[in-house]
Design an enzyme around this catalytic site. Structure first.
Site, PDB file in Angstrom:
ATOM      1  N   SER A   1       0.792  -1.225   0.000  1.00 23.49           N
ATOM      2  CA  SER A   1       0.000   0.000   0.000  1.00 23.49           C
ATOM      3  C   SER A   1       0.829   1.282   0.000  1.00 23.49           C
ATOM      4  O   SER A   1       0.387   2.296  -0.520  1.00 23.49           O
ATOM      5  CB  SER A   1      -0.961   0.000   1.192  1.00 23.49           C
ATOM      6  OG  SER A   1      -0.268  -0.256   2.392  1.00 23.49           O
TER       7      SER A   1
ATOM      8  N   HIS B   1      -5.225  -3.115  -2.959  1.00 21.70           N
ATOM      9  CA  HIS B   1      -4.790  -2.178  -4.007  1.00 21.70           C
ATOM     10  C   HIS B   1      -4.644  -2.821  -5.385  1.00 21.70           C
ATOM     11  O   HIS B   1      -4.281  -2.146  -6.334  1.00 21.70           O
ATOM     12  CB  HIS B   1      -3.481  -1.502  -3.606  1.00 21.70           C
ATOM     13  CG  HIS B   1      -3.605  -0.721  -2.340  1.00 21.70           C
ATOM     14  ND1 HIS B   1      -4.073   0.576  -2.307  1.00 21.70           N
ATOM     15  CD2 HIS B   1      -3.394  -1.072  -1.053  1.00 21.70           C
ATOM     16  CE1 HIS B   1      -4.111   0.992  -1.053  1.00 21.70           C
ATOM     17  NE2 HIS B   1      -3.707   0.010  -0.271  1.00 21.70           N
TER      18      HIS B   1
ATOM     19  N   LYS C   1     -11.741   1.090  -2.293  1.00 24.77           N
ATOM     20  CA  LYS C   1     -10.619   1.665  -3.043  1.00 24.77           C
ATOM     21  C   LYS C   1     -11.005   1.718  -4.525  1.00 24.77           C
ATOM     22  O   LYS C   1     -11.816   2.547  -4.894  1.00 24.77           O
ATOM     23  CB  LYS C   1      -9.348   0.897  -2.720  1.00 24.77           C
ATOM     24  CG  LYS C   1      -8.929   1.283  -1.288  1.00 24.77           C
ATOM     25  CD  LYS C   1      -7.805   0.528  -0.689  1.00 24.77           C
ATOM     26  CE  LYS C   1      -7.501   1.124   0.692  1.00 24.77           C
ATOM     27  NZ  LYS C   1      -6.943   0.169   1.640  1.00 24.77           N
TER      28      LYS C   1
HETATM   29  C1  LIG Z   1      -6.972   0.006   3.059  1.00 24.97           C
HETATM   30  C2  LIG Z   1      -6.392  -1.316   3.367  1.00 24.97           C
HETATM   31  C3  LIG Z   1      -7.022  -2.181   4.257  1.00 24.97           C
HETATM   32  C4  LIG Z   1      -8.210  -1.782   5.068  1.00 24.97           C
HETATM   33  O1  LIG Z   1      -9.351  -1.703   4.287  1.00 24.97           O
HETATM   34  P1  LIG Z   1     -10.550  -0.767   4.771  1.00 24.97           P
HETATM   35  O2  LIG Z   1     -11.718  -1.253   4.025  1.00 24.97           O
HETATM   36  O3  LIG Z   1     -10.142   0.619   4.457  1.00 24.97           O
HETATM   37  O4  LIG Z   1     -10.674  -0.994   6.264  1.00 24.97           O
HETATM   38  C5  LIG Z   1      -6.467  -3.441   4.426  1.00 24.97           C
HETATM   39  N1  LIG Z   1      -5.352  -3.806   3.778  1.00 24.97           N
HETATM   40  C6  LIG Z   1      -4.705  -2.987   2.944  1.00 24.97           C
HETATM   41  C7  LIG Z   1      -3.473  -3.449   2.249  1.00 24.97           C
HETATM   42  C8  LIG Z   1      -5.202  -1.710   2.716  1.00 24.97           C
HETATM   43  O5  LIG Z   1      -4.552  -0.868   1.922  1.00 24.97           O
END
Ligand SMILES: *Cc1c(COP(=O)(O)O)cnc(C)c1O
Length: 389
Positions: free
Chosen positions: A177, A205, A237
Site C-alpha cells: 500500500s 490495491h 478503493k
Molecule cells: C486500506 C487497506 C485495508 C483496510 O481496508 P478498509 O476497508 O479501508 O478498512 C487493508 N489492507 C490494505 C493493504 C489496505 O490498503
C-alpha cells in the site's frame, strides 16, 4: 492518571513532525477536490478507477435506498443479511473465480476476522515485513506467534518455513500500500503450498486495477483458488464504495461465518451499499478503458519524473511514491506542492519505516493527462536543496 498527561505526548509528536491532522473535504471524492475552502488537484485517494463519484453508482445507491431503506438493522447472523448482500457475494465469488465470498464491513475487520478465526495461540503466522497494519494487528489479536520475512522475498519466506514447519498461514499484501510494488505471488504460493501452509493475499490495491477485468493481483499472475486459498479484497478503493470481502473455498467461508468475530458481532452494512457495489463492480469489470487510461497516466508520470531526475519508487501500479527520507522533508515537499495547488500526502513513520518518509502519489482514471503534467511541473519546482540528498 490524569488526561493532562496526553498533552506532552501530542507536543512530542508535533516536535518530531509526526503530528497528523485531518483535512475537511467540502465535496465528493474526485481529483479536483474542495478542501479547507480551496480547490486542490488531489493525488492521494485510492479511488483508482474514478468510481467513487460516478453518476451511475450514485443512482444505484439511491435506488438501493428506495428499495431497502437505509440501515440493515442487525448483524448478518441475526436478520441483517439481505438478498442484496447475497447477490453481491455471489458476484464477487464469480468475479474473483472463487467458490464463495463473504462480505465484511471494512478491510480492517476482514483481516482481523479471518486471521483470528484461523489461527490461535499455538500457531505461527508468517508475514511480509511491509504488510498493512491491519494484518499485523490481526496477528496480535489471534495470539499466534508472528514472524516476519524480508519484504517480497520468497527465499526468505522459504527459510522461515523451513525453521517453522508448524506455520499455518503465509500472509502478504498483493500490492504494497505504501510502496506500490507487487508481491512475488507465484513464488510465495509455491513455497507456502510445499510447506503445507495457506497463502492469504490482501488485495486492497490490486483489485479493480490489475489482471484481466481488474480481477486483481492473483489473476494478474494466473493464480487460482488452489494456489492462493484466501483472498481479501476491499470495496472502498478501486471499487469506490465501502466494505470488504473474503473469497475462497466454501469450507473457509462457512468457517468464517461460524468463527470470525468481526463478522458475527457487528451490524451488516446497508443493503443499498451492496447495490451500489454491484453496479461499480460491473463498471470496473467492463470499462477496460479505465485501466488502460490509468496505465497511460502511470507511464506519463514515470517518464516525466525520470526527465526531471526524480526517482520514483519501482512501481507499476497507481501508487507512485517519492521518497523524501525524513518526516520533516516529506512535510516540506507536501507543503511546497500544496502552495502550487496540488495535494499529495506526506506519509511518515510509523506508517512507513523510519527514514523512508515519502510523498505517496496516487493516480486515478479520473485524472487527465494535463493533471499529470501539472503535477510534474510542480514536482520540478520542489526546492532543489531539498531534492538532492
Ligand atoms: C486500506 C487497506 C485495508 C483496510 O481496508 P478498509 O476497508 O479501508 O478498512 C487493508 N489492507 C490494505 C493493504 C489496505 O490498503
Amino acid at each position: 492518571m490524569s488526561l493532562d498527561a496526553l498533552a506532552p505526548e501530542l507536543e512530542r509528536l508535533r516536535d518530531a513532525d509526526l503530528y497528523r491532522r485531518r483535512r475537511v473535504q467540502q465535496g465528493p471524492q474526485q481529483p479536483r477536490a474542495r478542501i479547507d475552502g480551496r480547490e486542490l488537484l488531489s493525488f492521494c485517494s485510492n479511488d483508482y478507477l474514478g468510481l467513487a463519484n460516478h453518476p451511475k453508482v450514485i443512482a444505484a445507491l439511491q435506488r438501493g435506498a428506495e428499495r431497502w431503506g437505509v440501515g440493515s438493522g442487525a448483524a448478518h447472523l441475526v436478520n441483517g443479511h439481505s438478498a442484496a448482500h447475497e447477490a453481491l457475494e455471489e458476484e464477487l465469488a464469480a468475479f474473483t473465480g472463487r467458490e464463495r465470498a463473504l462480505l465484511f464491513s471494512t478491510g480492517y475487520m476482514a483481516n482481523l476476522g479471518v486471521i483470528s478465526a484461523l489461527a490461535g495461540r499455538r500457531d505461527t503466522l508468517l508475514q511480509d515485513k511491509l504488510n498493512h497494519a491491519s494484518l499485523l494487528d490481526a496477528a496480535q489479536l489471534s495470539r499466534a506467534t508472528l514472524r516476519r520475512y524480508a519484504h517480497a522475498d520468497a527465499d526468505a519466506l522459504a527459510a522461515q518455513l523451513e525453521r517453522h514447519p508448524e506455520t499455518r498461514l503465509v500472509i502478504t499484501d498483493g500490492v504494497f500500500s505504501m510502496d506500490g510494488d507487487l508481491a512475488p505471488l507465484p513464488a510465495l504460493a509455491e513455497r507456502a503450498r510445499r510447506a503445507g501452509a495457506w497463502l492469504m493475499v490482501d488485495d486492497a490495491h490490486g483489485l479493480g486495477v490489475l489482471g484481466p477485468g481488474g480481477r486483481g493481483s492473483l489473476a494478474h499472475f494466473g493464480l487460482d483458488q488452489d494456489a492462493a486459498p484466501i483472498l481479501m479484497g476491499t470495496l472502498g478503493k478501486a471499487l469506490g464504495v465501502s466494505g470488504a470481502f473474503v473469497a475462497g473455498p466454501a469450507v473457509l467461508i462457512e468457517t468464517l461465518i461460524q468463527r470470525a468475530r468481526s463478522y458475527i458481532y457487528t451490524t451488516a452494512t446497508p443493503p443499498a451499499l451492496a447495490e451500489a457495489t454491484r453496479f461499480s463492480l460491473r463498471l470496473a469489470e467492463r470499462e477496460t478503458w479505465r485501466r488502460e487510461h490509468l496505465q497511460a497516466l502511470i507511464i506519463r508520470l514515470r517518464d516525466g519524473a525520470t526527465r526531471l531526475g526524480l526517482e520514483l519508487m519501482a512501481s507499476a501500479t497507481p501508487i507512485q511514491p517519492l521518497v523524501a527520507g525524513s518526516a520533516a522533508r516529506a512535510l516540506a515537499w507536501s507543503r511546497a506542492l500544496e502552495e502550487r495547488g496540488i495535494l499529495v500526502g506526506a506519509i511518515r513513520p510509523p506508517t512507513v519505516p523510519e527514514g523512508s518518509a515519502r510523498l505517496r502519489i496516487t493516480l486515478s482514471a479520473a485524472h487527465t493527462e494535463s493533471d499529470v503534467d501539472r503535477l510534474l511541473a510542480a514536482l520540478a519546482e520542489l526546492p532543489r536543496a531539498d531534492r538532492a540528498d
